[in-house]
Design a protein around this motif. Structure first.
Motif, PDB file in Angstrom:
ATOM      1  N   THR A  47      -2.175   7.486   0.297  1.00 49.53           N
ATOM      2  CA  THR A  47      -3.911   6.080   1.195  1.00 49.53           C
ATOM      3  C   THR A  47      -4.963   6.809   0.466  1.00 49.53           C
ATOM      4  O   THR A  47      -5.573   5.196  -0.236  1.00 49.53           O
ATOM      5  CB  THR A  47      -3.228   6.629   2.546  1.00 49.53           C
ATOM      6  N   ARG A  48      -4.857   7.776   0.221  1.00 50.12           N
ATOM      7  CA  ARG A  48      -7.028   8.057   0.011  1.00 50.12           C
ATOM      8  C   ARG A  48      -6.590   7.916  -1.906  1.00 50.12           C
ATOM      9  O   ARG A  48      -8.077   7.124  -2.058  1.00 50.12           O
ATOM     10  CB  ARG A  48      -6.617   9.359  -0.344  1.00 50.12           C
ATOM     11  N   ALA A  49      -5.911   7.790  -2.214  1.00 49.50           N
ATOM     12  CA  ALA A  49      -5.927   7.601  -3.640  1.00 49.50           C
ATOM     13  C   ALA A  49      -5.906   5.831  -3.493  1.00 49.50           C
ATOM     14  O   ALA A  49      -7.013   5.077  -4.182  1.00 49.50           O
ATOM     15  CB  ALA A  49      -4.527   7.768  -4.554  1.00 49.50           C
ATOM     16  N   VAL A  50      -5.826   4.800  -2.282  1.00 45.17           N
ATOM     17  CA  VAL A  50      -5.741   3.530  -2.940  1.00 45.17           C
ATOM     18  C   VAL A  50      -6.965   3.079  -1.973  1.00 45.17           C
ATOM     19  O   VAL A  50      -7.186   2.646  -2.252  1.00 45.17           O
ATOM     20  CB  VAL A  50      -4.294   3.232  -1.772  1.00 45.17           C
ATOM     21  N   GLY A  51      -7.203   4.450  -1.610  1.00 43.70           N
ATOM     22  CA  GLY A  51      -8.684   3.461  -1.244  1.00 43.70           C
ATOM     23  C   GLY A  51      -9.740   3.558  -1.844  1.00 43.70           C
ATOM     24  O   GLY A  51     -10.863   3.687  -1.300  1.00 43.70           O
ATOM     25  N   GLU A  52      -9.577   4.942  -2.799  1.00 40.54           N
ATOM     26  CA  GLU A  52     -11.015   5.117  -3.944  1.00 40.54           C
ATOM     27  C   GLU A  52     -10.482   4.253  -5.360  1.00 40.54           C
ATOM     28  O   GLU A  52     -11.159   4.032  -5.803  1.00 40.54           O
ATOM     29  CB  GLU A  52     -10.513   6.706  -3.964  1.00 40.54           C
ATOM     30  N   HIS A  53      -9.504   4.509  -5.680  1.00 41.37           N
ATOM     31  CA  HIS A  53      -8.640   3.500  -6.595  1.00 41.37           C
ATOM     32  C   HIS A  53      -7.812   2.953  -7.114  1.00 41.37           C
ATOM     33  O   HIS A  53      -6.453   3.686  -6.924  1.00 41.37           O
ATOM     34  CB  HIS A  53      -9.304   4.644  -8.189  1.00 41.37           C
ATOM     35  N   PRO A  54      -7.581   2.394  -6.890  1.00 39.29           N
ATOM     36  CA  PRO A  54      -6.660   1.017  -6.356  1.00 39.29           C
ATOM     37  C   PRO A  54      -6.183   1.095  -7.244  1.00 39.29           C
ATOM     38  O   PRO A  54      -4.504   1.282  -7.473  1.00 39.29           O
ATOM     39  CB  PRO A  54      -6.521  -0.086  -5.704  1.00 39.29           C
ATOM     40  N   ARG A  55      -6.041   1.268  -8.582  1.00 42.68           N
ATOM     41  CA  ARG A  55      -5.016   0.415  -9.823  1.00 42.68           C
ATOM     42  C   ARG A  55      -4.906   2.252 -10.424  1.00 42.68           C
ATOM     43  O   ARG A  55      -3.590   1.474 -11.332  1.00 42.68           O
ATOM     44  CB  ARG A  55      -6.379   0.078 -10.857  1.00 42.68           C
ATOM     45  N   ALA A  56      -5.603   3.063 -10.728  1.00 49.19           N
ATOM     46  CA  ALA A  56      -5.231   3.971 -10.768  1.00 49.19           C
ATOM     47  C   ALA A  56      -3.198   4.703  -9.706  1.00 49.19           C
ATOM     48  O   ALA A  56      -2.759   4.611 -10.379  1.00 49.19           O
ATOM     49  CB  ALA A  56      -6.405   5.131 -10.516  1.00 49.19           C
ATOM     50  N   ALA A  57      -3.769   4.522  -8.485  1.00 45.46           N
ATOM     51  CA  ALA A  57      -2.000   4.319  -8.126  1.00 45.46           C
ATOM     52  C   ALA A  57      -1.101   3.544  -9.021  1.00 45.46           C
ATOM     53  O   ALA A  57      -0.181   3.704  -8.805  1.00 45.46           O
ATOM     54  CB  ALA A  57      -2.963   3.815  -6.407  1.00 45.46           C
ATOM     55  N   ASP A  58      -1.886   1.873  -8.395  1.00 43.40           N
ATOM     56  CA  ASP A  58      -0.824   1.500  -9.047  1.00 43.40           C
ATOM     57  C   ASP A  58      -0.307   1.765 -10.534  1.00 43.40           C
ATOM     58  O   ASP A  58       0.792   1.164 -11.068  1.00 43.40           O
ATOM     59  CB  ASP A  58      -1.900   0.154  -9.201  1.00 43.40           C
ATOM     60  N   THR A  59      -1.154   2.353 -11.292  1.00 45.20           N
ATOM     61  CA  THR A  59       0.031   2.183 -12.418  1.00 45.20           C
ATOM     62  C   THR A  59       0.468   3.794 -12.510  1.00 45.20           C
ATOM     63  O   THR A  59       0.950   3.909 -13.368  1.00 45.20           O
ATOM     64  CB  THR A  59      -1.820   2.570 -13.202  1.00 45.20           C
ATOM     65  N   LEU A  60       0.626   4.538 -11.356  1.00 47.19           N
ATOM     66  CA  LEU A  60       1.256   5.577 -11.611  1.00 47.19           C
ATOM     67  C   LEU A  60       2.623   5.169 -10.311  1.00 47.19           C
ATOM     68  O   LEU A  60       3.929   5.524  -9.687  1.00 47.19           O
ATOM     69  CB  LEU A  60       1.191   6.665 -10.362  1.00 47.19           C
ATOM     70  N   GLY A  61       2.533   3.841 -10.534  1.00 43.81           N
ATOM     71  CA  GLY A  61       4.062   3.277  -9.154  1.00 43.81           C
ATOM     72  C   GLY A  61       4.268   3.236  -7.912  1.00 43.81           C
ATOM     73  O   GLY A  61       4.796   3.151  -6.716  1.00 43.81           O
ATOM     74  N   VAL A  62       2.582   3.330  -7.617  1.00 42.45           N
ATOM     75  CA  VAL A  62       2.093   3.414  -5.873  1.00 42.45           C
ATOM     76  C   VAL A  62       1.945   2.087  -5.498  1.00 42.45           C
ATOM     77  O   VAL A  62       0.999   1.144  -5.634  1.00 42.45           O
ATOM     78  CB  VAL A  62       0.226   4.392  -5.645  1.00 42.45           C
ATOM     79  N   ASP A  63       2.915   1.713  -4.690  1.00 38.74           N
ATOM     80  CA  ASP A  63       2.389  -0.052  -3.675  1.00 38.74           C
ATOM     81  C   ASP A  63       1.284   0.041  -3.190  1.00 38.74           C
ATOM     82  O   ASP A  63       1.569   0.330  -2.134  1.00 38.74           O
ATOM     83  CB  ASP A  63       3.641   0.246  -3.668  1.00 38.74           C
ATOM     84  N   VAL A  64       0.407  -0.592  -3.647  1.00 36.21           N
ATOM     85  CA  VAL A  64      -0.652  -0.747  -2.964  1.00 36.21           C
ATOM     86  C   VAL A  64      -1.031  -1.517  -1.628  1.00 36.21           C
ATOM     87  O   VAL A  64      -0.984  -1.235  -0.791  1.00 36.21           O
ATOM     88  CB  VAL A  64      -1.528  -0.939  -3.692  1.00 36.21           C
TER      89      VAL A  64
END
Lengths: 341, 508
Positions: free
Chosen positions: A207-224
């Motif tokens: 959640t915090r990653a998505v709030g800070e840098h969604p693309r970073a989360a996306d590239t690691l396979g997190v569903d933003v």
């Protein structure tokens, strides 16, 4: 020339702790001290103030939890007010029809969740401006509740306090903390749970990653999108619970626009609490305290116009927000819809 | 033969509205090799790799990992097949610790909680195994770019990647950090990792690559190896015509002093002096190169001269007049041109279209503004069309947002805007950072042209080659001071290198 490249001097853990928490600690100790002193002078009034502080703070901290779940995943929710109001109204209606308080609370929570879903749909899927999305919800709630509310609807009781055995007999804090109706207890638990989820679990990290840098989360396979949807819906449910608190626990009936700006104060509480549940709790208690003391002072025989006393909570807000809070760090992607390429 | 291929890409086509970014591209990667993918900005290298990593869905084409056909429908699949990617713009959460960034998306848990202790231990193990040193507890925004990149590589290795895609990894690094990276890359291939190395820097390819595939305008135009070619050959393949790698210029004819810096001292936000008591002059018709390892005060100096930063002591005069720092527009109107170091932050308004970006300094003047400051659209459009043509900006139209352009074309927009004004002094800070050889050639030519027209030029650059080929005089900065000013004729890489490191090559 002066040597400006000096290394910072060694700091002991105690010094670091004091630097970080010093003001908070001082304020907490101050409040405890004054409370005990006041209790010596006027036990009844003091207990009333402490209990009222808790009561006033409950909807604020719930609203703030709703707000920060959204904002930590980068969805600004200014529709807390509307989510609360609609939750309050639906909870009230179900109570009127069925007389089952449990069902009524459930209905309020579900209503909030549906409003959360609506906000998530507008801001995540449609990528609408989130301020407009929240405003839509506020206006919708005001309109719907105003239209369908009929004066003269009678409720069938409200949630009653449940004393927790001997704990409820402790002076000052006993009645305020250990003799509360269920939603207030639930609030205590929720603050801890949300704090734990946000900072100690996988979900919170994402959640915090998505709030800070969604693309970073996306590239690691997190569903933003999923993260944002779930957080905003959960937030809505919590706002619905805050609504239920108003109609089913505190007042016992419904009035038009009864949230009376609490959803917006909750936003201030959230920011003041630096987007953390525990911080928001502290902030909500302070607001609640200011309100409680204001009520007491109006009873007291003081030669100050009551309008000035009424200003107290707001004055306190300004002082605290400008002086003691320091910089609040907003999640970097807050308010920005995520565009998947 | 198929069994020694780590990755095979067959006939990939990827279309974006209006462009074919990849046109029937095939590519293969042998196990344990460094395979460079070379091409100009916008040639489709990054697109291809984003397709491989599952960030874009290809319109056609197939992938084989270790000889087996695979479907990649998202980064998650790519990670599962052992593909790791280090993006050009790092995908790190700045406020998270190194550990938190590493585990994001592949978290280790104990019960419902994150197991940061175990993660930390695993990270230290991997970091030791591959010789990539990091502090797992450091906050990412506090660590240098080179170390952040190390974290990115470790992130891929942590997910057991054995195919590593590095997208222009050296664009953000200093020469020293780049050398470190190359060492790490070679070390990784020894450990069995296969690397795809995207770049447009020719020297680096000759330095580290085993094979090279060259792309141009979405198509693969050739394969080669460093042994078969040289810089000139690679450049010609990449651009599709002969490119001048050296700048052609006549000797400078310096005239009067146009810019003078006297006893300048600048302190940074923490009140540390970053520029210490510097004095120098720039004459009309010469190029002064400012060399130095990044972070020795060049940025602050350039910012002060162009009015972006206040000064703490000393004086800067432009054509004999003291620069009034409270009036930024004074600089524009007195002929100061600036190609800033950070083109996104200081060079362009990214959401604005190209036409508006091209009149950022002059929008209020005739002919762009008429009576009552009403904008004259026709004049702005005509200006934009002219600059697009003259400066060879490649964009669908002048109405697209500046953010949609590639770095090279963005830089040309800035260069077009600044160079088309009447200038006396031009400050170009890292004017070709991140650009491909075609654009570099072009921008260098334009800078020399400005000099020959009688502009006093300051070029700040971390690339020694750029300084050596452009400058007429070279000033070297070290720890906020100018340690020497030498004539470009007498300068060599070795000499400059020593000055930049703080020693004096003339004192033996």
């Amino acid at each position: 020339m002066k040597n400006t490249n000096q290394l910072p001097t060694e700091v002991s853990p105690l010094q670091r702790f004091l630097k970080r928490w010093g003001w908070t600690l001082a304020m907490v100790l101050g409040v405890i001290g004054i409370t005990i002193w006041q209790y010596q002078l006027n036990a009844q009034a003091t207990e009333a103030v402490v209990a009222s502080t808790i009561r006033q703070s409950t909807p604020l901290v719930l609203g703030a939890l709703c707000g920060l779940l959204g904002e930590r995943s980068a969805v600004i929710n200014i529709g807390i007010e509307g989510q609360m109001l609609l939750g309050a109204f639906v909870g009230f209606l179900v109570n009127v029809w069925t007389g089952n308080l449990f069902l009524a609370v459930l209905a309020a929570v579900l209503t909030g969740a549906v409003m959360g879903l609506l906000l998530a749909y507008m801001s995540v899927t449609l990528k609408m401006d989130q301020i407009i999305g929240g405003t839509v919800i506020n206006i919708l709630a005001l309109g719907l509740t105003g239209y369908f509310y009929q004066v003269g609807m009678v409720t069938q009781g409200k949630l009653q306090p449940i004393p927790l055995g001997p704990l409820a007999n402790i002076p000052i804090i006993g009645p305020a903390i250990f003799n509360n109706p269920p939603i207030t207890y639930a609030t205590f638990v929720l603050v801890i749970v949300v704090h734990y989820v946000l900072f100690y679990t996988k979900w919170g990290l994402r959640t915090r990653a998505v709030g800070e840098h969604p693309r970073a989360a996306d590239t690691l396979g997190v569903d933003v999108f999923k993260i944002r949807y779930v957080n905003v819906i959960m937030g809505g449910a919590i706002a619905g619970l805050a609504g239920a608190f108003l109609t089913l626990e505190a007042v016992g009936s419904f009035e038009r626009a009864m949230t009376n700006g609490r959803g917006f104060v909750a936003l201030a509480v959230m920011i003041f609490g630096k987007f953390t549940p525990l911080g928001a709790w502290g902030a909500a208690l302070l607001f609640g305290f200011a309100n409680a003391i204001q009520t007491q002072l109006q009873f007291a025989d003081i030669q100050i116009p009551h309008q000035f006393i009424g200003m107290l909570p707001y004055l306190l807000t300004i002082i605290v927000l400008s002086g003691f809070v320091g910089r609040t760090r907003v999640p970097a992607a807050d308010g920005v819809p995520y565009e998947k390429e | 033969m198929a069994e020694n291929l780590a990755l095979e890409i067959r006939n990939v086509t990827k279309r974006f509205p209006g462009v074919i970014a990849n046109d029937n591209v095939s590519f293969n990667l042998r196990k344990g090799e460094i395979h460079a993918l070379l091409g100009e900005n916008g040639a489709g290298k990054s697109t291809l790799m984003n397709v491989v990593y599952g960030l874009y869905a290809p319109d056609e084409g197939e992938f084989l990992v270790n000889g087996k056909k695979v479907e990649i429908n998202g980064p998650h699949d790519a990670i599962n097949y052992g593909i790791g990617m280090v993006h050009q713009h790092f995908m790190l959460v700045p406020v998270f610790s190194v550990t938190e960034n590493m585990i994001l998306g592949s978290e280790v848990t104990k019960g419902t909680s994150l197991d940061l202790k175990r993660a930390r231990k695993e990270i230290l193990e991997i970091s030791e195994a591959y010789g990539l040193e990091v502090d797992p507890d450091a906050i990412v925004e506090d660590i240098p770019v080179g170390v952040q990149q190390r974290v990115e590589i470790l992130k891929a290795l942590y997910r057991k990647a054995n195919i590593l895609v590095l997208d222009e990894p050296t664009a953000v690094l200093t020469p020293q950090e780049a050398e470190d990276l190359f060492r790490v890359m070679r070390h990784l291939t020894e450990k069995g990792v296969s690397i795809i190395f995207i770049t447009h820097k020719l020297k680096e390819i000759l330095n580290v690559a085993d094979r090279v595939t060259v792309m141009r305008r979405g198509k693969v135009v050739g394969h080669t190896t460093p042994a078969e070619t040289d810089q000139q050959g690679l450049a010609t393949m990449m651009v599709g015509r002969d490119v001048l790698l050296e700048v052609e210029k006549a000797p400078a004819q310096p005239k009067d002093v146009v810019l003078s810096v006297e006893n300048l001292t600048i302190k940074d936000e923490r009140n540390v002096s970053v520029v210490k008591d510097i004095s120098f002059d720039v004459r009309a018709g010469e190029i002064l190169g400012i060399a130095g390892v990044q972070g020795n005060g060049q940025t602050e100096l350039a910012e002060a001269i162009t009015g972006l930063r206040g000064i703490d002591a000393g004086e800067i005069t432009l054509s004999g007049e003291r620069i009034p720092f409270e009036k930024p527009r004074w600089l524009v109107e007195h002929g100061m041109g600036h190609v800033p170091e950070d083109r996104h932050k200081h060079g362009l308004v990214l959401p604005y279209d190209l036409a508006d970006n091209m009149v950022l300094c002059t929008y209020y003047q005739k002919p762009f503004a008429g009576a009552f400051m009403v904008r004259n659209r026709d004049a702005i459009q005509k200006n934009a069309d002219g600059l697009m043509e003259r400066f060879d900006v490649r964009a669908p139209s002048t109405a697209v947002a500046a953010s949609t352009l590639s770095g090279g074309n963005q830089q040309k927009v800035i260069v077009g805007r600044e160079f088309s004004r009447p200038l006396k002094v031009l400050v170009a800070n890292q004017p070709t950072r991140g650009l491909d050889v075609g654009s570099i050639e072009y921008i260098h030519k334009e800078i020399v042209k400005m000099r020959d027209e009688g502009v006093g030029v300051i070029v700040v650059s971390a690339e020694l080659d750029e300084i050596l080929s452009l400058a007429d005089r070279i000033a070297v900065m070290f720890r906020g001071k100018i340690v020497t000013v030498i004539d470009a004729k007498d300068a060599t890489r070795e000499k400059l290198g020593l000055w930049m490191a703080g020693s004096n090559p003339d004192e033996e």
